[in-house]
Design a protein around this motif. Sequence first.
Motif, mmCIF file in Angstrom:
data_model
loop_
_atom_site.group_PDB
_atom_site.id
_atom_site.type_symbol
_atom_site.label_atom_id
_atom_site.label_comp_id
_atom_site.label_asym_id
_atom_site.label_seq_id
_atom_site.Cartn_x
_atom_site.Cartn_y
_atom_site.Cartn_z
ATOM 1 N N ARG A 134 0.854 -1.188 0.000
ATOM 2 C CA ARG A 134 0.000 0.000 0.000
ATOM 3 C C ARG A 134 0.891 1.240 0.000
ATOM 4 O O ARG A 134 2.057 1.186 0.400
ATOM 5 N N VAL A 135 0.332 2.365 -0.461
ATOM 6 C CA VAL A 135 1.019 3.650 -0.330
ATOM 7 C C VAL A 135 0.300 4.457 0.747
ATOM 8 O O VAL A 135 -0.814 4.118 1.154
ATOM 9 N N ASP A 136 0.942 5.517 1.181
ATOM 10 C CA ASP A 136 0.337 6.347 2.217
ATOM 11 C C ASP A 136 -0.564 7.429 1.639
ATOM 12 O O ASP A 136 -1.540 7.825 2.266
ATOM 13 N N LEU A 137 -0.211 7.873 0.423
ATOM 14 C CA LEU A 137 -0.973 8.949 -0.201
ATOM 15 C C LEU A 137 -0.919 8.791 -1.717
ATOM 16 O O LEU A 137 0.165 8.631 -2.287
ATOM 17 N N TYR A 138 -2.076 8.807 -2.355
ATOM 18 C CA TYR A 138 -2.163 8.672 -3.812
ATOM 19 C C TYR A 138 -2.873 9.901 -4.350
ATOM 20 O O TYR A 138 -3.990 10.225 -3.932
ATOM 21 N N LEU A 139 -2.195 10.594 -5.266
ATOM 22 C CA LEU A 139 -2.697 11.885 -5.751
ATOM 23 C C LEU A 139 -3.033 11.860 -7.231
ATOM 24 O O LEU A 139 -2.386 11.162 -8.018
ATOM 25 N N VAL A 140 -4.004 12.667 -7.610
ATOM 26 C CA VAL A 140 -4.192 13.040 -9.011
ATOM 27 C C VAL A 140 -3.086 14.049 -9.319
ATOM 28 O O VAL A 140 -3.041 15.128 -8.720
ATOM 29 N N HIS A 141 -2.179 13.702 -10.232
ATOM 30 C CA HIS A 141 -0.988 14.528 -10.463
ATOM 31 C C HIS A 141 -1.354 15.878 -11.092
ATOM 32 O O HIS A 141 -0.849 16.920 -10.682
ATOM 33 N N TRP A 142 -2.186 15.846 -12.098
ATOM 34 C CA TRP A 142 -2.697 17.054 -12.748
ATOM 35 C C TRP A 142 -4.156 16.824 -13.106
ATOM 36 O O TRP A 142 -4.518 15.728 -13.532
ATOM 37 N N PRO A 143 -4.996 17.844 -12.953
ATOM 38 C CA PRO A 143 -6.367 17.701 -13.449
ATOM 39 C C PRO A 143 -6.359 17.660 -14.973
ATOM 40 O O PRO A 143 -5.435 18.156 -15.612
ATOM 41 N N SER A 144 -7.389 17.055 -15.525
ATOM 42 C CA SER A 144 -7.539 16.997 -16.975
ATOM 43 C C SER A 144 -8.868 17.627 -17.359
ATOM 44 O O SER A 144 -9.888 17.385 -16.697
ATOM 45 N N PRO A 145 -8.894 18.428 -18.423
ATOM 46 C CA PRO A 145 -10.156 19.050 -18.842
ATOM 47 C C PRO A 145 -11.230 18.011 -19.172
ATOM 48 O O PRO A 145 -12.420 18.297 -19.046
ATOM 49 N N SER A 146 -10.801 16.828 -19.595
ATOM 50 C CA SER A 146 -11.762 15.803 -20.009
ATOM 51 C C SER A 146 -12.136 14.841 -18.883
ATOM 52 O O SER A 146 -12.931 13.925 -19.085
ATOM 53 N N MET A 147 -11.590 15.028 -17.683
ATOM 54 C CA MET A 147 -11.840 14.057 -16.618
ATOM 55 C C MET A 147 -13.263 14.173 -16.088
ATOM 56 O O MET A 147 -13.865 15.248 -16.076
ATOM 57 N N ASN A 148 -13.766 13.047 -15.621
ATOM 58 C CA ASN A 148 -15.023 13.005 -14.882
ATOM 59 C C ASN A 148 -14.611 12.977 -13.403
ATOM 60 O O ASN A 148 -14.294 11.913 -12.863
ATOM 61 N N LEU A 149 -14.565 14.152 -12.778
ATOM 62 C CA LEU A 149 -13.998 14.229 -11.429
ATOM 63 C C LEU A 149 -14.745 13.361 -10.411
ATOM 64 O O LEU A 149 -14.099 12.698 -9.593
ATOM 65 N N PRO A 150 -16.090 13.307 -10.441
ATOM 66 C CA PRO A 150 -16.758 12.397 -9.504
ATOM 67 C C PRO A 150 -16.311 10.943 -9.678
ATOM 68 O O PRO A 150 -16.094 10.228 -8.684
ATOM 69 N N ALA A 151 -16.132 10.495 -10.923
ATOM 70 C CA ALA A 151 -15.696 9.116 -11.171
ATOM 71 C C ALA A 151 -14.254 8.906 -10.701
ATOM 72 O O ALA A 151 -13.905 7.853 -10.157
ATOM 73 N N VAL A 152 -13.418 9.920 -10.917
ATOM 74 C CA VAL A 152 -12.025 9.844 -10.451
ATOM 75 C C VAL A 152 -11.995 9.697 -8.931
ATOM 76 O O VAL A 152 -11.311 8.822 -8.383
ATOM 77 N N MET A 153 -12.726 10.549 -8.252
ATOM 78 C CA MET A 153 -12.716 10.527 -6.790
ATOM 79 C C MET A 153 -13.336 9.240 -6.246
ATOM 80 O O MET A 153 -12.878 8.693 -5.243
ATOM 81 N N GLU A 154 -14.364 8.754 -6.921
ATOM 82 C CA GLU A 154 -14.979 7.486 -6.489
ATOM 83 C C GLU A 154 -13.958 6.348 -6.574
ATOM 84 O O GLU A 154 -13.851 5.520 -5.664
ATOM 85 N N THR A 155 -13.186 6.325 -7.650
ATOM 86 C CA THR A 155 -12.171 5.292 -7.815
ATOM 87 C C THR A 155 -11.095 5.406 -6.742
ATOM 88 O O THR A 155 -10.678 4.405 -6.145
ATOM 89 N N LEU A 156 -10.640 6.634 -6.474
ATOM 90 C CA LEU A 156 -9.643 6.847 -5.420
ATOM 91 C C LEU A 156 -10.188 6.438 -4.050
ATOM 92 O O LEU A 156 -9.486 5.800 -3.254
#
Length: 272
Positions: free
Chosen positions: A98-120
């Motif tokens: 496991r890691v201690d912290l996993y980050l979105v490195h850069w936002p993307s204009p095409s990202m579905n942020l709710p789906a990204v956060m749900e996956t994280l």
Amino acid sequence: MESLKTQGISLPRLGLGTYRMQGDVCRAAVESALALGYRHIDTAEMYANEEAVGAAIAAAGVPRAELHVTTKVWHENLAPEALRRAFDTSLKKLRLDRVDLYLVHWPSPSMNLPAVMETLMKLKQEGRTRAIGVANFTVALLKQAVEEIEAPIACNQIEYHVMLDQTKVKAYLAAKSIPLVAYCPLAQGRAASNDTLIRIGKKHDAAAAQVALKWLLDQDGVAAIPKASRAESQKANLDALSVTLDDDDRKAIAALPKDQRLVSPGFGPAWD
């Protein structure tokens, strides 16, 4: 080493950045830092050095519970399935369960942020990362993640140094008790040659870069991850913790121009 408490983890306030370090150079740097007492190592999928970081961690023998490891997913891999694949690959390269912290490195204009956060959040629920967070997020994006999606954001990692004003983002993060992790905290070497910082440093028997680093670490809720491949530089950064800046020093630093954004790729967001 003082730590910031956030979303159930302790984030050491001074860490080692590893951008543009690869292979044996990266491995040696991480081993050196761990030997000196660093317990916060920052890497990313995009750095192509997770294997070297993992090898160094394995060789150093530091108890896993004492170590904080951050890695990040690249903006091209933010679709849920791609994100999971990227995470699995990072974990394997790091040789960690496991890691201690996993980050979105850069936002993307095409990202579905709710789906990204749900996956994280699922990765967190599965115990594969202890916390999740973001990097290079503007106030608008932070509001979406924190207020609309209600994601448990543990930090926002952004460019921050004596030559760049980040008042708006910093104020928002402070209001939400979210740490700011400063990358490029020495302004890619520019701090070391700044006349004002050199003058302040002489007053305190310190280097200009140490003054710049301590200015950051004196701020509530701020951590910093300077890149340093040489043991001498790593130790100098640790020694910055013992520098004591006074009000005159802070006034002089406040008067420096604060418009030097050094990292602004074409795919980056529209900065606040």
